[in-house]
Design an enzyme around this catalytic site. Structure first.
Site, PDB file in Angstrom:
ATOM      1  N   HIS A 116       0.780  -1.128  -0.199  1.00 38.13           N
ATOM      2  CA  HIS A 116       0.078  -0.074   0.152  1.00 38.13           C
ATOM      3  C   HIS A 116       0.698   1.230   0.079  1.00 38.13           C
ATOM      4  O   HIS A 116       2.061   1.181   0.426  1.00 38.13           O
ATOM      5  CB  HIS A 116      -1.068   0.086   1.184  1.00 38.13           C
ATOM      6  N   ASP A 122       0.566   5.047   2.135  1.00 37.19           N
ATOM      7  CA  ASP A 122      -0.160   5.583   3.302  1.00 37.19           C
ATOM      8  C   ASP A 122      -1.268   6.697   2.574  1.00 37.19           C
ATOM      9  O   ASP A 122      -0.609   7.485   2.004  1.00 37.19           O
ATOM     10  CB  ASP A 122       0.722   6.231   4.089  1.00 37.19           C
ATOM     11  N   HIS A 124       4.666   0.300  -0.050  1.00 33.06           N
ATOM     12  CA  HIS A 124       5.334  -0.490   0.836  1.00 33.06           C
ATOM     13  C   HIS A 124       4.737  -1.643   1.589  1.00 33.06           C
ATOM     14  O   HIS A 124       3.334  -1.703   1.342  1.00 33.06           O
ATOM     15  CB  HIS A 124       6.052   0.340   2.068  1.00 33.06           C
ATOM     16  N   ARG A 139       6.579  -8.909  15.907  1.00 32.37           N
ATOM     17  CA  ARG A 139       7.496  -7.629  15.618  1.00 32.37           C
ATOM     18  C   ARG A 139       6.386  -6.378  16.207  1.00 32.37           C
ATOM     19  O   ARG A 139       5.281  -6.665  15.838  1.00 32.37           O
ATOM     20  CB  ARG A 139       7.649  -7.725  14.186  1.00 32.37           C
TER      21      ARG A 139
HETATM   22  C1  LIG Z   1      -5.803   6.126   7.136  1.00 34.21           C
HETATM   23  C2  LIG Z   1      -5.149   5.181   7.517  1.00 34.21           C
HETATM   24  C3  LIG Z   1      -6.017   3.852   6.792  1.00 34.21           C
HETATM   25  C4  LIG Z   1      -4.813   2.551   7.150  1.00 34.21           C
HETATM   26  C5  LIG Z   1      -4.226   3.317   8.663  1.00 34.21           C
HETATM   27  C6  LIG Z   1      -4.104   4.713   8.340  1.00 34.21           C
HETATM   28  O1  LIG Z   1      -4.127   5.439   9.487  1.00 34.21           O
HETATM   29  C7  LIG Z   1      -2.910   4.738   7.550  1.00 34.21           C
HETATM   30  C8  LIG Z   1      -2.356   3.507   6.596  1.00 34.21           C
HETATM   31  C9  LIG Z   1      -3.661   2.588   6.096  1.00 34.21           C
HETATM   32  C10 LIG Z   1      -3.391   1.171   5.920  1.00 34.21           C
HETATM   33  C11 LIG Z   1      -2.538   0.443   6.958  1.00 34.21           C
HETATM   34  C12 LIG Z   1      -2.850   0.811   4.165  1.00 34.21           C
HETATM   35  C13 LIG Z   1      -2.827  -0.869   4.209  1.00 34.21           C
HETATM   36  C14 LIG Z   1      -4.361  -1.338   4.409  1.00 34.21           C
HETATM   37  C15 LIG Z   1      -4.990  -1.204   5.722  1.00 34.21           C
HETATM   38  C16 LIG Z   1      -6.577  -1.307   5.757  1.00 34.21           C
HETATM   39  C17 LIG Z   1      -4.389  -1.812   6.865  1.00 34.21           C
HETATM   40  O2  LIG Z   1      -3.430  -2.808   6.517  1.00 34.21           O
HETATM   41  O3  LIG Z   1      -4.329  -1.569   7.851  1.00 34.21           O
HETATM   42  C18 LIG Z   1      -4.790   0.612   6.029  1.00 34.21           C
HETATM   43  C19 LIG Z   1      -5.282   1.139   7.242  1.00 34.21           C
HETATM   44  C20 LIG Z   1      -7.027   1.001   7.503  1.00 34.21           C
HETATM   45  O4  LIG Z   1      -7.308   0.348   8.867  1.00 34.21           O
HETATM   46  O5  LIG Z   1      -7.754   1.282   6.543  1.00 34.21           O
HETATM   47  O1  LIG Z   2       4.788  -2.039  10.287  1.00 32.76           O
HETATM   48  C1  LIG Z   2       5.299  -1.486   9.486  1.00 32.76           C
HETATM   49  O2  LIG Z   2       6.743  -1.679   9.212  1.00 32.76           O
HETATM   50  C2  LIG Z   2       4.838  -0.978   8.433  1.00 32.76           C
HETATM   51  C3  LIG Z   2       3.389  -0.580   8.701  1.00 32.76           C
HETATM   52  C4  LIG Z   2       2.741   0.308   7.771  1.00 32.76           C
HETATM   53  O3  LIG Z   2       3.035   0.611   6.643  1.00 32.76           O
HETATM   54  C5  LIG Z   2       1.502   1.090   8.083  1.00 32.76           C
HETATM   55  O4  LIG Z   2       0.741   0.888   9.349  1.00 32.76           O
HETATM   56  O5  LIG Z   2       0.919   1.808   7.163  1.00 32.76           O
HETATM   57 FE   LIG Z   3       2.138   2.368   5.637  1.00 30.38          FE
END
Ligand SMILES: C=C1C[C@]23C[C@@]1(O)CC[C@H]2[C@]1(C)CCC[C@@](C)(C(=O)O)[C@H]1[C@@H]3C(=O)O
Ligand SMILES: O=C(O)CCC(=O)C(=O)O
Ligand SMILES: [Fe+2]
Length: 419
Positions: free
Chosen positions: A237, A239, A293, A303
């Site tokens: 994704h 951010d 990333h 982790r």
């Molecule tokens: C605005 C946001 C949506 C997510 C958290 C964040 O604060 C910034 C990163 C986004 C996220 C991590 C991107 C990957 C998919 C996601 C669903 C996740 O894996 O958590 C995303 C977050 C979300 O809760 O939508």
């Molecule tokens: O855990 C990490 O190193 C990356 C997490 C991340 O990309 C996110 O929370 O948006």
């Molecule tokens: Fe991220």
């Protein structure tokens, strides 16, 4: 393209995924198995050469240090959007307390964490593998997210939220993260001075834009996984936010996609990993990049990463300074929007990935046509080429009254109006 979810998926009887419990099973549920082309690399990828930026040097006003910092940041952000910040003046004891506090929360029984469960469509609270939110490609992680506001009148927002959510047992947790988020907010404003200088718009432009930030703190906890080669801790994704300040623990697992290859970013306890998000990419008119990333997991050790997502006040119009689109890059790359709308898009309509901003732009265009002209038939006619698009001003109620003479440029055509 991922189908837009027009409403949050119904919370069906999704099996209860307590990733901390799942780790004792030989296999992992199929929902956690990612498509083959998205699975982790067979070997840990090579380390990305990420420049360490000496923030103290930049902020000291030393000309040579400032020049070096702005040059390194400009090169990194144009190429991939990631850099490290060292000499950041954040107390190492505060960082250690934040990591300890995180262990205190995530080691609690699932039933206790569930009392903090994130509500559908909202971004705050506890989530475990997004039970009920997604049905496939589930991330192998647990998260706790909460809001941080830099406004004085909200000076205890984090502490009060955590107390309400988890009770007095977590009072110290709330205090630690109130202090940590305040430190991150101040650090991000120093980085915004650096980004402003590096883009040639001056130290104060972006600092002032984010003074009253309304940001998101996210704690990522990745339990060990017995099949780490089949799943992901966080999927690929960009951010959607403006700037991410991430502190990862000693374990490692953050990977960045640059020049069509994955690279790892090795842990460095004395550095914060900083990356540009979609919203800042739009503010830079696409000059700086919001980089793809992900996070991988392992079979031995949990982790943790602490991610502070800097966000502007929800209703500020995301529009690049004119210096960034009247010279080298004359066209606007993205439409004006607000962070509130982009956040809503990621929480209610679209799972953030590598195409969020482009998909959001198209959604905005369709949405504003419907909003503008109220008729789905009109939008259908536009798509069928039977009707010329009318460029009326956006409905006045959608723009704040204090934005006099606001100019909205949208995908090459523009309109302006007086309020
Ligand atoms: C605005 C946001 C949506 C997510 C958290 C964040 O604060 C910034 C990163 C986004 C996220 C991590 C991107 C990957 C998919 C996601 C669903 C996740 O894996 O958590 C995303 C977050 C979300 O809760 O939508
Ligand atoms: O855990 C990490 O190193 C990356 C997490 C991340 O990309 C996110 O929370 O948006
Ligand atoms: Fe991220």
């Amino acid at each position: 393209m991922q189908a837009l979810v027009t409403h949050p998926p119904p919370v069906t009887a999704t099996p209860l995924f307590d990733t901390s419990a799942l780790k004792h099973e030989h296999n992992i549920p199929s929902q956690f198995i990612w498509p083959h082309d998205e699975q982790p690399c067979a070997e840990t990828p090579p380390e990305l050469e990420v420049p360490p930026i000496d923030l103290e040097g930049f902020l000291s006003g030393d000309k040579a240090a400032m020049s070096r910092a702005t040059t390194l940041v400009n090169e990194a952000c144009k190429k991939h959007g990631f850099f490290l910040v060292v000499n950041h003046a954040i107390d190492s004891k505060l960082i250690a307390k934040a990591h300890e506090a995180m262990d205190h929360f995530f080691c609690k029984p699932y039933s206790q964490k569930q009392s903090a469960l994130r509500k559908p469509g909202h971004h705050c609270g506890y989530a475990s593998s997004f039970v009920g939110r997604f049905t496939s490609k589930l991330p192998w992680k647990e998260t706790l997210s909460f809001r941080y506001s830099a406004d004085d009148e909200d000076s205890n927002m984090v502490e009060n939220y955590i107390l309400d959510l988890m009770g007095t047992e977590f009072q110290e947790f709330g205090r630690v993260y109130q202090e940590y988020c305040t430190a991150m907010s101040n650090l991000s404003l120093g980085i915004m001075e650096l980004l402003g200088m590096s883009l040639g718009v001056g130290r104060s432009y972006f600092r002032e834009f984010f003074e009253g930030n309304d940001s998101i703190m996210r704690l990522n906890y990745y339990p060990p996984c017995q099949k780490p080669d089949l799943t992901l801790g966080t999927g690929p994704h960009c951010d959607p936010t403006s700037l991410t300040i991430l502190h990862q623990d000693h374990v490692g697992g953050l990977e960045v996609f640059v020049d069509q290859k994955w690279y790892s970013i090795p842990p460095n306890p004395d550095a914060f990993v900083v990356n540009i998000g979609d919203t800042f990419m739009a503010l830079s008119n696409g000059i700086y990049r919001s980089c793809l990333h992900r996070a991988v997991v392992n079979s031995q050790t949990p982790r943790k990463s602490l991610a502070f997502f800097l966000c502007p006040k929800g209703d500020k119009v995301i529009s690049p300074p004119i210096e960034l689109f009247n010279g080298i890059r004359s066209q606007r790359v993205y439409p004006d929007f607000t962070w509130t709308l982009l956040l809503e898009f990621t929480q209610k309509h679209y799972r953030a990935d590598m195409k969020t901003l482009d998909t959001f732009t198209k959604w905005l265009e369709n949405r504003s046509d419907e909003q503008l002209h109220g008729s789905k038939q009109y939008v259908k006619a536009i798509k069928a080429g039977k009707e010329k698009k009318r460029h009326d001003a956006l409905p006045l109620d959608s723009i704040r009254s204090d934005q006099k003479d606001a100019k909205l440029k949208y995908l090459g055509f523009s309109w302006s109006y007086k309020i």
